[in-house]
Design an enzyme around this catalytic site. Structure first.
Site, PDB file in Angstrom:
ATOM      1  N   ASP A 196     -10.570   2.608   4.751  1.00 61.02           N
ATOM      2  CA  ASP A 196     -10.876   1.477   4.469  1.00 61.02           C
ATOM      3  C   ASP A 196     -12.636   1.048   3.707  1.00 61.02           C
ATOM      4  O   ASP A 196     -13.107  -0.073   2.996  1.00 61.02           O
ATOM      5  CB  ASP A 196     -10.443   0.871   5.189  1.00 61.02           C
ATOM      6  N   GLN A 232      -4.352  -1.587   9.782  1.00 60.29           N
ATOM      7  CA  GLN A 232      -3.943  -2.821   9.159  1.00 60.29           C
ATOM      8  C   GLN A 232      -5.014  -3.498  10.127  1.00 60.29           C
ATOM      9  O   GLN A 232      -4.190  -4.124  11.578  1.00 60.29           O
ATOM     10  CB  GLN A 232      -2.345  -2.488   8.871  1.00 60.29           C
ATOM     11  N   LYS A 248       1.254  -0.980  -0.333  1.00 63.83           N
ATOM     12  CA  LYS A 248       0.087  -0.045   0.028  1.00 63.83           C
ATOM     13  C   LYS A 248       0.924   1.497   0.337  1.00 63.83           C
ATOM     14  O   LYS A 248       0.554   2.114  -0.555  1.00 63.83           O
ATOM     15  CB  LYS A 248      -1.410  -0.267   1.647  1.00 63.83           C
TER      16      LYS A 248
END
Ligand code: NAD
Length: 296
Positions: free
Chosen positions: A121, A98, A54
């Protein structure tokens, strides 16, 4: 018939090039680069790899990125305070925490603490609700990647029967919502199957579009689909393979050799849905920098 491959890898690169051009235009007009922050707790190998992909993708398209690493001994309160700081930091457009998190931290609590405006997200319940209500929202990366594949390959979804196998909060359930909305891609009749579905093949055989996200390698066999089906295989499982230097090979949830000859389109594994998730995260971060979802 041999299916046409839905090349997520190429599509993801194309989308990233499009975003890079937008960033150049932004900078040429005196604007600042979109800024994504990623929070990584502990040193789980897979999480390290995902986060580094990412961060690298941010660099490729000209975004600023910040990686915040914490030991797995961080307390829940300390992590919530990190989230608060990121929520308040005007230099950061969007951020991700994460997953998975260590067991002593309540994941739902952390997700709820993230400002929906910075939740690139798309895991916050407010974004989930807005998505279901067909309002502007950050859509989670994998479902968004699937929608983007259908759109870019101009696959008709209106009036089709979509069968989704797997009902996780990050893939199956949001895909089922997105494809049943009054939109394109959407306007489909959707059946959502899961581990308690009886006679799964009775449903999968009816699918015009079949989306599979179970994590069970090769579970969809040739006799479980009809001719001409469009197949989106989300599964990625490492299966031991001594012929490979790495010792494993990546397998999808669909038995590709059996299903591809009957399908009209199919995503390969790897190189199908997987690479699209990075493009979708970058897209969400760009949207956040432009305040395109929430105006203030
Ligand atoms: P999950 O483990 O959270 O959920 C699996 C789902 O499959 C559950 O809803 C369960 O009810 C259903 N299921 C299990 N056995 C079944 C059966 N026999 N018949 C019907 N349904 C059954 O899964 P997830 O997080 O959605 O991930 C699924 C797969 O997708 C995994 O291989 C994962 O690695 C992959 N994945 C890929 C990406 C990506 O490409 N970027 C992103 C997320 C997940």
């Amino acid at each position: 018939m041999q299916a046409k491959l839905l090349q997520g890898k190429e599509l993801s690169q194309k989308i990233q090039e499009e975003i890079a051009i937008k960033v150049q235009e932004l900078k040429a007009k005196g604007g600042r680069a979109p800024h994504l922050a990623a929070v990584l707790v502990g040193n789980d190998g897979a999480s390290e790899t995902y986060v580094s992909h990412k961060v690298k993708a941010c660099e490729r398209v000209g975004f600023k990125s910040t990686l915040l690493r914490y030991s797995d001994t961080i307390s829940e309160g300390e992590l919530l305070a990190v989230v608060d700081e990121l929520n308040e930091n005007d230099d950061i457009d969007g951020f991700i925490v994460q997953l998975p998190l260590p067991k002593h931290i309540d994941m739902a609590k952390v997700i709820e603490q993230i400002s929906p405006k910075k939740d690139v997200d798309g895991f916050h319940p407010i974004n989930f609700g807005r998505m279901a209500a067909n309002m502007p929202a950050y859509v989670p990366a994998t479902p968004d990647g699937i929608i983007e594949i259908l759109k870019r390959y101009k696959i008709e979804t209106r009036g089709t029967h979509v069968v989704v196998v797997g009902r996780s909060q990050i893939v199956g359930t949001p895909v089922s919502i997105l494809l049943s909305r009054a939109a394109y891609p959407g306007d489909a009749t959707v059946t959502l199957c899961h581990r308690h579905t009886k006679d799964l093949a009775d449903y999968t055989r009816q699918a015009d579009i079949l989306v599979v996200a179970t994590g069970i390698p090769g579970m969809i066999k040739g006799d479980m689909v009809k001719k001409g089906v469009v197949v989106i295989d989300v599964g990625i499982t490492r299966v031991a393979d001594t012929s490979k230097q790495s010792g494993f090979t990546l397998k999808g949830d669909v038995d590709f050799d059996e299903v591809a000859p009957k399908a009209s389109y199919i995503t390969p594994v790897p190189g199908g849905v997987g690479p699209m998730t990075i493009a979708s995260l970058l897209k969400n971060t760009y949207l956040a920098s432009q305040k395109a979802i929430y105006r203030n």
